[in-house]
Design an enzyme around this catalytic site. Structure first.
Site, PDB file in Angstrom:
ATOM      1  N   ASP A  74       0.817  -1.204   0.000  1.00 17.57           N
ATOM      2  CA  ASP A  74       0.000   0.000   0.000  1.00 17.57           C
ATOM      3  C   ASP A  74       0.863   1.271   0.000  1.00 17.57           C
ATOM      4  O   ASP A  74       1.843   1.370   0.747  1.00 17.57           O
ATOM      5  CB  ASP A  74      -0.856  -0.032   1.287  1.00 17.57           C
ATOM      6  CG  ASP A  74      -1.849   1.092   1.354  1.00 17.57           C
ATOM      7  OD1 ASP A  74      -2.792   1.082   0.548  1.00 17.57           O
ATOM      8  OD2 ASP A  74      -1.697   1.983   2.227  1.00 17.57           O
ATOM      9  N   GLU A  77       1.610  -0.529  -4.856  1.00 18.18           N
ATOM     10  CA  GLU A  77       0.530   0.428  -5.115  1.00 18.18           C
ATOM     11  C   GLU A  77       1.213   1.786  -5.145  1.00 18.18           C
ATOM     12  O   GLU A  77       1.604   2.330  -4.110  1.00 18.18           O
ATOM     13  CB  GLU A  77      -0.540   0.394  -4.025  1.00 18.18           C
ATOM     14  CG  GLU A  77      -1.782   1.153  -4.468  1.00 18.18           C
ATOM     15  CD  GLU A  77      -2.235   2.276  -3.548  1.00 18.18           C
ATOM     16  OE1 GLU A  77      -3.171   2.977  -3.922  1.00 18.18           O
ATOM     17  OE2 GLU A  77      -1.643   2.487  -2.478  1.00 18.18           O
TER      18      GLU A  77
HETATM   19  C1  NOJ Z   1      -4.491   3.094  -0.665  1.00 14.91           C
HETATM   20  C2  NOJ Z   1      -5.630   2.188  -0.329  1.00 14.91           C
HETATM   21  O1  NOJ Z   1      -6.039   1.510  -1.494  1.00 14.91           O
HETATM   22  C3  NOJ Z   1      -6.720   3.053   0.276  1.00 14.91           C
HETATM   23  O2  NOJ Z   1      -7.938   2.353   0.410  1.00 14.91           O
HETATM   24  C4  NOJ Z   1      -6.226   3.586   1.575  1.00 14.91           C
HETATM   25  O3  NOJ Z   1      -7.185   4.488   2.107  1.00 14.91           O
HETATM   26  C5  NOJ Z   1      -4.893   4.330   1.412  1.00 14.91           C
HETATM   27  N1  NOJ Z   1      -3.969   3.645   0.560  1.00 14.91           N
HETATM   28  C6  NOJ Z   1      -4.234   4.541   2.744  1.00 14.91           C
HETATM   29  O4  NOJ Z   1      -3.782   3.320   3.272  1.00 14.91           O
END
Ligand code: NOJ
Length: 544
Positions: free
Chosen positions: A208, A281
């Site tokens: 993430d 991500e």
């Molecule tokens: C990306 C995640 O996909 C999202 O849902 C989240 O709120 C943020 N990162 C923070 O962790």
């Protein structure tokens, strides 16, 4: 087929189709209205056999106050009671592996919950041993925040902690303090989190907000941005894009941290004969920055999500440019992907309407690269209208997170009979699109996905062939070849509302058409009719 050793196939992830399970919303095993791991276990046959995917990526299942639905972790080594227990997680991994499905877990390295014991300790005293596992700074001379950085959730990234007289950094919600990857103790603890789950058998991590984990240590102000454009998906933090986020993310130290994570995964792969993957991500356009996450010698993440399709107008020319930009940007040996949906954005059908559903299915499963299919997109689910006063998510992303409709009963079969009200509504139109209803209809979107997945699995061209753009089909169509040594496949998708007749470069046999449940075998033809808002996949005869 069980997941055991790779048999030397360290590249399994290139052939895999990944299915994203949003655990709150996929299946409710215990009837409390919230999806859980037992629920997922009960639906693994659907994933492995009915649908035919290869891996599931499961959103954060760690213990968490659930302010950001699991992205606010308060214990990395336990499962949130809403989702079950550690024993359930073990059972899920084992049951998935038995069916040949790999399991990819969300890993959240940029922040924890403010209720995590690390942060509770850090905020207690300035001289707490773990104080610097987080990012603390003195107030600016005027008493205000230490820098002008704006958070993803709106407002400053800095929250004043009156008890210790300093600000702490939170790039997301104020209950999600950023950790400090400069601190060796924190780094070791985060790598231990990976070990903990690798030891339990997971096959990799979706990491993430990876671009966020290293910031300018001097906390330099971000420069203002005067071209700030409104972003439709960005409903609650209009100030986030009023500055160039150059100092609050993407500090070059980042790449050392990624290399450490990758080395750990490679070590597990080497020791267990089962390679484990890291998916970033990453929001890091332009492409030159984005590819850096792959590492100089492809020793970074295995791939990063490519979110460009989420921002690109839904028309062939723009999408083609986006496809080609990625192909050009990738270094030798790297692997592409295109994300069409996830839990942070309106659903595909919500963004581009019903007409996009079949076109998207064909693109996702025939373009070069590893597809990630967001739960419910295989049913063509639209967004759910939820008024702001009923939002459960602070940013209102609930529209794409409604419970999966398994049957057409009230409640959509989300939980067991007599179970509690689902945590978000299952709207009536969802029930008409349930898995059960669509399995009974040969022409359904779900059956199209099943056909595409089965075709992809047996097609060397779709699995690994080169991408070669075609000009055929006119303005409404996007056409390309996928060329592997033993097979060449032409794909033509039609974004328009009229069927289009397209001449192919060589005669071929249609393998799949979005408007027909079955394509009977027939002679090779050089012309093919591409249905409105649909597509065809044609195997071309060998050249001369
Ligand atoms: C990306 C995640 O996909 C999202 O849902 C989240 O709120 C943020 N990162 C923070 O962790």
């Amino acid at each position: 087929m069980r997941v055991q050793a790779d048999g030397g196939d360290a590249h399994w992830w290139r052939r895999a189709v990944i299915y994203q399970v949003y655990p709150r919303s996929f299946a409710d095993g215990d009837g409390d209205g919230v999806g859980d791991l037992r629920g997922v276990i009960g639906r693994l046959d659907y994933l492995a056999d009915t649908l035919g995917v290869d891996a599931l990526w499961i959103g954060p299942l760690y213990r968490s106050p659930q302010v950001d639905f699991g992205y606010d972790v308060s214990d990395h080594t336990d499962v949130d009671p809403a989702f079950g227990t550690l024993a359930d997680a073990d059972a899920l991994i084992a049951a998935a592996h038995e069916r040949g499905l790999r399991v990819i877990l969300d890993f959240v390295p940029n922040h924890t919950s403010d209720r995590h014991p690390w942060f509770v300790e850090a905020r207690a005293r300035r001289d707490a041993p773990r104080r610097d596992w987080y990012v603390w700074a003195d107030p600016a001379p005027d008493g205000g925040p230490p820098s002008n950085w704006t958070s993803e959730q709106g407002g400053s990234t800095w929250e004043f902690d009156a008890a210790t007289g300093q600000y702490y950094l939170h790039s997301y919600h104020r209950t999600q303090p950023d950790v400090n990857w400069r601190h060796p103790g924190l780094r070791a603890a985060m790598l231990d989190v990976l070990r903990f789950w690798l030891d339990r058998g997971v096959d990799g991590f979706r990491i993430d907000a990876l671009h966020m984990i290293a910031k300018d240590p001097a906390l330099t102000d971000n420069p203002p941005r005067d071209d700030a454009a409104p972003n439709g998906a960005d409903r609650q933090h209009p100030d986030h894009d009023t500055q160039w986020h150059v100092h609050d993310r993407m500090h070059p130290d980042l790449f050392d941290h990624i290399a450490r994570m990758r080395a750990l995964l490679d070590d597990y792969g080497a020791r267990t004969g089962r390679s484990r993957i890291a998916i970033g991500e990453v929001e890091a356009m332009p492409w030159e920055s984005w590819v850096r996450f792959l590492g100089r010698d492809l020793d970074g993440v295995h791939w990063s999500f490519n979110f460009n399709f989420l921002e690109t107008p839904w028309e062939p020319k723009a999408l083609r440019l986006s496809i080609e930009a990625q192909e050009e940007a990738l270094p030798e040996g790297a692997w592409p992907n295109h994300v069409l949906s996830n839990h942070d954005r309106p659903r595909l059908a919500g963004r581009h309407g019903e007409r996009s559903v079949r076109v998207a299915a064909v693109l996702l499963l025939t373009l070069r690269g590893t597809p990630t299919l967001y739960y419910g997109d295989e049913l063509g689910l639209p967004d759910v209208a939820i008024p702001p006063e009923c939002w459960r998510d602070p940013l209102g992303r609930d529209q794409a997170r409604a419970p999966m409709p398994w049957t057409s009963e009230p409640g959509g079969g989300f939980g067991p009979p007599g179970g509690g009200e689902p945590w978000l509504p299952v709207p009536p139109e969802y029930r008409e699109r349930s898995v059960a209803a669509q399995l009974a209809d040969p022409d359904s979107v779900l059956n199209l996905y099943r056909r595409l997945l089965a075709l992809r699995r047996r097609s060397p061209a779709l699995l690994s062939g080169a991408y070669v753009p075609l000009e055929e089909g006119g303005d409404d169509c996007l056409a390309y070849l996928r060329e592997a040594p033993g097979q060449v496949v032409a794909v033509v998708v039609n974004f328009g509302g009229d069927a289009v007749e397209v001449e192919l470069p060589r005669p071929g046999r249609t393998l799949l058409a979005t408007d027909r449940a079955e394509v009977p075998p027939g002679p090779a033809r050089s012309g093919v009719v591409v249905p409105a808002y649909g597509g065809v996949v044609v195997e071309l005869e060998r050249a001369g």
